[in-house]
Design a protein around this motif. Structure first.
Motif, PDB file in Angstrom:
ATOM      1  N   LYS A 110      12.262  10.987  40.886  1.00 22.87           N
ATOM      2  CA  LYS A 110      11.860  10.404  39.606  1.00 22.87           C
ATOM      3  C   LYS A 110      11.775   8.887  39.726  1.00 22.87           C
ATOM      4  CE  LYS A 110      11.975  14.173  36.931  1.00 22.87           C
ATOM      5  NZ  LYS A 110      10.861  14.644  36.103  1.00 22.87           N
ATOM      6  N   THR A 111      10.657   8.305  39.310  1.00 20.03           N
ATOM      7  CA  THR A 111      10.461   6.858  39.357  1.00 20.03           C
ATOM      8  C   THR A 111       9.777   6.406  38.074  1.00 20.03           C
ATOM      9  OG1 THR A 111      10.223   6.903  41.764  1.00 20.03           O
ATOM     10  CG2 THR A 111       9.423   4.938  40.631  1.00 20.03           C
ATOM     11  N   LYS A 112      10.193   5.268  37.570  1.00 21.10           N
ATOM     12  CA  LYS A 112       9.601   4.790  36.319  1.00 21.10           C
ATOM     13  C   LYS A 112       9.625   3.266  36.267  1.00 21.10           C
ATOM     14  CE  LYS A 112       9.516   5.792  31.408  1.00 21.10           C
ATOM     15  NZ  LYS A 112      10.022   6.668  30.344  1.00 21.10           N
ATOM     16  N   GLY A 113       8.589   2.663  35.685  1.00 20.65           N
ATOM     17  CA  GLY A 113       8.572   1.229  35.433  1.00 20.65           C
ATOM     18  C   GLY A 113       9.448   0.891  34.240  1.00 20.65           C
ATOM     19  N   VAL A 114      10.277  -0.152  34.388  1.00 19.23           N
ATOM     20  CA  VAL A 114      11.248  -0.470  33.332  1.00 19.23           C
ATOM     21  C   VAL A 114      11.283  -1.977  33.078  1.00 19.23           C
ATOM     22  CG1 VAL A 114      12.730   1.515  33.786  1.00 19.23           C
ATOM     23  CG2 VAL A 114      13.124  -0.628  35.031  1.00 19.23           C
ATOM     24  N   ILE A 115      11.847  -2.325  31.924  1.00 13.20           N
ATOM     25  CA  ILE A 115      12.184  -3.715  31.615  1.00 13.20           C
ATOM     26  C   ILE A 115      13.612  -3.958  32.072  1.00 13.20           C
ATOM     27  CG2 ILE A 115      12.500  -5.413  29.785  1.00 13.20           C
ATOM     28  CD1 ILE A 115      10.490  -3.811  28.116  1.00 13.20           C
ATOM     29  N   VAL A 116      13.804  -4.956  32.920  1.00 15.15           N
ATOM     30  CA  VAL A 116      15.144  -5.301  33.406  1.00 15.15           C
ATOM     31  C   VAL A 116      15.648  -6.495  32.610  1.00 15.15           C
ATOM     32  CG1 VAL A 116      16.508  -6.053  35.375  1.00 15.15           C
ATOM     33  CG2 VAL A 116      14.606  -4.453  35.715  1.00 15.15           C
ATOM     34  N   ASN A 117      16.780  -6.327  31.974  1.00 11.69           N
ATOM     35  CA  ASN A 117      17.385  -7.399  31.182  1.00 11.69           C
ATOM     36  C   ASN A 117      18.665  -7.866  31.858  1.00 11.69           C
ATOM     37  OD1 ASN A 117      16.048  -8.399  28.981  1.00 11.69           O
ATOM     38  ND2 ASN A 117      16.723  -6.822  27.577  1.00 11.69           N
ATOM     39  N   THR A 145      29.045  -5.191  38.964  1.00 13.21           N
ATOM     40  CA  THR A 145      27.766  -5.136  39.684  1.00 13.21           C
ATOM     41  C   THR A 145      26.982  -3.883  39.317  1.00 13.21           C
ATOM     42  OG1 THR A 145      28.858  -4.070  41.575  1.00 13.21           O
ATOM     43  CG2 THR A 145      28.641  -6.476  41.630  1.00 13.21           C
ATOM     44  N   GLY A 146      27.464  -3.137  38.332  1.00 13.27           N
ATOM     45  CA  GLY A 146      26.772  -1.927  37.900  1.00 13.27           C
ATOM     46  C   GLY A 146      25.721  -2.237  36.849  1.00 13.27           C
ATOM     47  N   ILE A 147      25.083  -1.189  36.337  1.00 16.51           N
ATOM     48  CA  ILE A 147      24.019  -1.364  35.345  1.00 16.51           C
ATOM     49  C   ILE A 147      24.258  -0.443  34.161  1.00 16.51           C
ATOM     50  CG2 ILE A 147      22.352  -1.953  37.143  1.00 16.51           C
ATOM     51  CD1 ILE A 147      21.114   0.803  36.778  1.00 16.51           C
ATOM     52  N   LEU A 148      23.605  -0.780  33.046  1.00 10.62           N
ATOM     53  CA  LEU A 148      23.531   0.090  31.877  1.00 10.62           C
ATOM     54  C   LEU A 148      22.115   0.623  31.763  1.00 10.62           C
ATOM     55  CD1 LEU A 148      25.419  -1.939  29.095  1.00 10.62           C
ATOM     56  CD2 LEU A 148      26.322  -0.052  30.458  1.00 10.62           C
ATOM     57  N   LEU A 149      21.982   1.920  31.496  1.00 15.42           N
ATOM     58  CA  LEU A 149      20.673   2.526  31.285  1.00 15.42           C
ATOM     59  C   LEU A 149      20.524   2.926  29.828  1.00 15.42           C
ATOM     60  CD1 LEU A 149      20.163   4.960  34.320  1.00 15.42           C
ATOM     61  CD2 LEU A 149      19.144   2.714  33.986  1.00 15.42           C
ATOM     62  N   SER A 150      19.319   2.776  29.273  1.00 14.83           N
ATOM     63  CA  SER A 150      19.050   3.338  27.942  1.00 14.83           C
ATOM     64  C   SER A 150      19.019   4.856  28.060  1.00 14.83           C
ATOM     65  CB  SER A 150      17.734   2.799  27.388  1.00 14.83           C
ATOM     66  OG  SER A 150      16.681   2.980  28.320  1.00 14.83           O
ATOM     67  N   SER A 151      19.381   5.551  26.990  1.00 12.38           N
ATOM     68  CA  SER A 151      19.663   6.985  27.068  1.00 12.38           C
ATOM     69  C   SER A 151      18.454   7.826  27.470  1.00 12.38           C
ATOM     70  CB  SER A 151      20.229   7.476  25.733  1.00 12.38           C
ATOM     71  OG  SER A 151      19.289   7.308  24.694  1.00 12.38           O
ATOM     72  N   ARG A 152      17.292   7.528  26.895  1.00 11.36           N
ATOM     73  CA  ARG A 152      16.115   8.327  27.235  1.00 11.36           C
ATOM     74  C   ARG A 152      15.648   8.051  28.660  1.00 11.36           C
ATOM     75  NH1 ARG A 152      13.302  10.370  22.655  1.00 11.36           N
ATOM     76  NH2 ARG A 152      11.235   9.889  23.502  1.00 11.36           N
ATOM     77  N   LEU A 153      15.877   6.843  29.141  1.00 15.70           N
ATOM     78  CA  LEU A 153      15.567   6.534  30.531  1.00 15.70           C
ATOM     79  C   LEU A 153      16.505   7.311  31.464  1.00 15.70           C
ATOM     80  CD1 LEU A 153      14.088   4.901  32.694  1.00 15.70           C
ATOM     81  CD2 LEU A 153      15.697   3.018  32.277  1.00 15.70           C
ATOM     82  N   ALA A 154      17.795   7.336  31.117  1.00 10.81           N
ATOM     83  CA  ALA A 154      18.758   8.107  31.922  1.00 10.81           C
ATOM     84  C   ALA A 154      18.405   9.596  31.923  1.00 10.81           C
ATOM     85  CB  ALA A 154      20.169   7.894  31.382  1.00 10.81           C
ATOM     86  N   GLU A 155      17.948  10.080  30.764  1.00  5.29           N
ATOM     87  CA  GLU A 155      17.553  11.484  30.668  1.00  5.29           C
ATOM     88  C   GLU A 155      16.338  11.767  31.555  1.00  5.29           C
ATOM     89  OE1 GLU A 155      15.981  14.568  27.202  1.00  5.29           O
ATOM     90  OE2 GLU A 155      16.951  12.678  26.639  1.00  5.29           O
ATOM     91  N   PHE A 156      15.377  10.826  31.579  1.00  2.67           N
ATOM     92  CA  PHE A 156      14.188  11.010  32.413  1.00  2.67           C
ATOM     93  C   PHE A 156      14.564  11.018  33.895  1.00  2.67           C
ATOM     94  CE2 PHE A 156      10.896   9.024  35.039  1.00  2.67           C
ATOM     95  CZ  PHE A 156       9.815   9.871  34.807  1.00  2.67           C
ATOM     96  N   LEU A 192      13.191   3.964  19.715  1.00  4.70           N
ATOM     97  CA  LEU A 192      12.935   4.978  20.724  1.00  4.70           C
ATOM     98  C   LEU A 192      12.027   4.454  21.826  1.00  4.70           C
ATOM     99  CD1 LEU A 192      12.531   8.158  18.505  1.00  4.70           C
ATOM    100  CD2 LEU A 192      14.564   7.228  19.573  1.00  4.70           C
ATOM    101  N   GLU A 193      11.141   3.521  21.491  1.00  5.17           N
ATOM    102  CA  GLU A 193      10.252   2.959  22.509  1.00  5.17           C
ATOM    103  C   GLU A 193      11.054   2.224  23.579  1.00  5.17           C
ATOM    104  OE1 GLU A 193       6.549  -0.218  22.963  1.00  5.17           O
ATOM    105  OE2 GLU A 193       7.437   0.184  20.991  1.00  5.17           O
ATOM    106  N   PHE A 194      11.991   1.368  23.155  1.00  7.53           N
ATOM    107  CA  PHE A 194      12.791   0.619  24.122  1.00  7.53           C
ATOM    108  C   PHE A 194      13.893   1.467  24.732  1.00  7.53           C
ATOM    109  CE2 PHE A 194      11.147  -2.884  21.388  1.00  7.53           C
ATOM    110  CZ  PHE A 194      10.345  -3.465  22.354  1.00  7.53           C
ATOM    111  N   ASP A 195      14.322   2.499  24.027  1.00  6.52           N
ATOM    112  CA  ASP A 195      15.334   3.403  24.571  1.00  6.52           C
ATOM    113  C   ASP A 195      14.796   4.169  25.772  1.00  6.52           C
ATOM    114  OD1 ASP A 195      17.981   4.478  24.387  1.00  6.52           O
ATOM    115  OD2 ASP A 195      17.104   6.356  23.655  1.00  6.52           O
ATOM    116  N   ASN A 196      13.504   4.090  25.973  1.00 10.18           N
ATOM    117  CA  ASN A 196      12.844   4.833  27.040  1.00 10.18           C
ATOM    118  C   ASN A 196      12.579   3.991  28.289  1.00 10.18           C
ATOM    119  OD1 ASN A 196      11.772   7.367  27.814  1.00 10.18           O
ATOM    120  ND2 ASN A 196       9.697   6.655  27.442  1.00 10.18           N
ATOM    121  N   LYS A 197      12.862   2.655  28.213  1.00 16.99           N
ATOM    122  CA  LYS A 197      12.418   1.836  29.344  1.00 16.99           C
ATOM    123  C   LYS A 197      13.221   0.558  29.576  1.00 16.99           C
ATOM    124  CE  LYS A 197       8.837  -0.387  26.511  1.00 16.99           C
ATOM    125  NZ  LYS A 197       7.392  -0.609  26.331  1.00 16.99           N
TER     126      LYS A 197
END
Length: 406
Positions: A110-117, A145-156, A192-197
């Motif tokens: 699974k690979t997806k383009g995301v916004i990195v904050n 040094t870890g990351i947080l993922l938005s929930s729908r992105l983690a689900e994908f 939901l839009e940002f929760d996905n990426k």
């Protein structure tokens, strides 16, 4: 003067049905207008607040040209003097540094383009409340040094807290950027839009990943009163050096703002139609009431009451009717507004899926603000005033001999 108020009040209840019907028309007009406007503004306030506190904020400062190109070539050095200039403005509550870019995140196949904050965990939490949106794992802490993922992105990606993902991107000045990070937590964003990426990295980790040293892409300005956003942005723009630009969310999220303006205009048109219906209803009721009492008015003038006194007494009667209807409409709307504000309507099934398809949560709260409540009362009151002017004019032009001969 006092006797006119007493006579007007007694006259109201000589025909209770007529009085109550007229009051009811004003009452329901105010109630429906306030509730309709409250639901419309509440839905937009909820959606906009969720998006702004998840992503852009109300105001941002960045290098001139960054928002148009969104590349790291427009990154800026952290400047204490710039932050100090922004902090001098009394409406500024906090200044949140960010390093924002794009990357590919991968897990398994699974690979997806995301916004990195890249964020300062403490300041970001004060602004967005990220820790309260945590649904799995732990929130970021200093030195992580870890990351947080938005929930729908983690689900994908089919990952959970404790799993690892690979991040691939392009660093500052075209350098390669690739690293493996552990998922420390999963957050659920209201949009939901940002929760996905969206994924979050601690600011130093993001700067290291993109080989950007101590650079930032933006400063998010948290303000005390959103209604003063434009004036605050204007004052900030006058203070900061010319190589920086100040942008409000109206400029950063133009499509969302245009949708808001269109929907707001549609709501005003619907209210205008409601106002017309109410205005003609009140006008018809008052005109009928006036026509039925013409002989009564003529008799009062025949026994010595001046014509201006009859007009004044009738105007007071109509003011009583409009005032009581307005007051009851506003008072009865307040418990309903409070209930739907704290316990918003939540859709399920097909309607919920339709909302989610447009990137919105299936929730319709009510705005809890004084401005639109007062505005609806003022507008309906003005319409009632217009509706009663002609009947009052008819009384003023009443011909005593003609009426008494009938």
């Amino acid at each position: 003067m006092q006797e006119y108020f007493i006579m007007a009040w007694r006259n109201l209840w000589r025909n209770k049905s007529r009085t109550l019907i007229t009051m009811a028309s004003v009452f329901f007009a105010v109630l429906l207008a306030i509730m309709a406007r409250g639901f419309q503004l509440g839905a937009w306030d909820y959606m906009i607040d969720g998006i702004l506190h998840s992503y852009t904020g109300y105001i941002q400062i960045h290098r001139r040209g960054f928002w148009e190109d969104r590349t790291l070539e427009y990154a800026m050095e952290w400047s204490p003097s710039l932050a100090a200039l922004a902090g001098e403005e009394k409406e500024v509550k906090n200044i949140i540094p960010r390093f924002e870019s794009f990357a590919l995140v991968s897990s398994g196949n699974k690979t997806k383009g995301v916004i990195v904050n890249g964020i300062d965990p403490v300041k970001e939490d004060e602004f967005t409340g990220l820790s309260r949106r945590l649904i799995a794992g732990k929130y970021l802490a200093a030195g992580d040094t870890g990351i947080l993922l938005s929930s729908r992105l983690a689900e994908f990606l089919k990952v959970q807290a404790g799993d690892t993902v690979i991040l691939i991107g392009q660093g500052y000045h075209g350098t390669a950027a690739a690293a493996q990070y552990q998922v420390k937590g999963v957050v659920k964003l209201p949009s939901l839009e940002f929760d996905n990426k969206i994924l979050y990295l601690p600011l130093p980790v993001a700067q290291e990943f993109y080989s950007a040293g101590s650079l930032l892409t933006s400063l998010v300005i948290d303000i005390a009163h959103p209604v003063k956003m434009k004036s605050t942005a204007r004052k900030l723009a006058e203070k900061i050096p010319p190589e920086y630009e100040v942008m409000t969310w109206h400029e950063m999220l133009k499509e969302l703002y245009q949708e808001y303006l269109v929907d707001n205009g549609g709501g005003i048109i619907m209210l205008f139609i409601l106002y017309l219906i109410v205005g003609f209803g009140v006008f018809g009721t008052v005109l009928m009431m006036t026509a039925e009492r013409m002989r009564e008015f003529a008799m009062m003038m025949a026994v010595g009451m001046k014509q201006r006194g009859v007009v004044l007494m009738t105007a007071i009667e109509l003011a009583y009717i409009a005032g009581i209807g307005l007051l009851c409409g506003i008072v009865c709307s307040l418990p309903l507004l409070a209930w739907f504000h704290h316990y918003p309507i939540r859709f399920t099934g097909e309607v919920a899926r339709l909302y989610e398809a447009y990137g919105m949560q299936p929730i319709v709260p009510v705005a809890w603000r004084a401005d639109y409540i007062v505005n609806q009362g003022v507008v309906v009151g003005f319409i009632v005033l217009l509706a009663v002017l002609y009947p009052l004019y008819t009384i003023y032009k009443l011909k005593l001999p003609e009426v008494l001969r009938k």
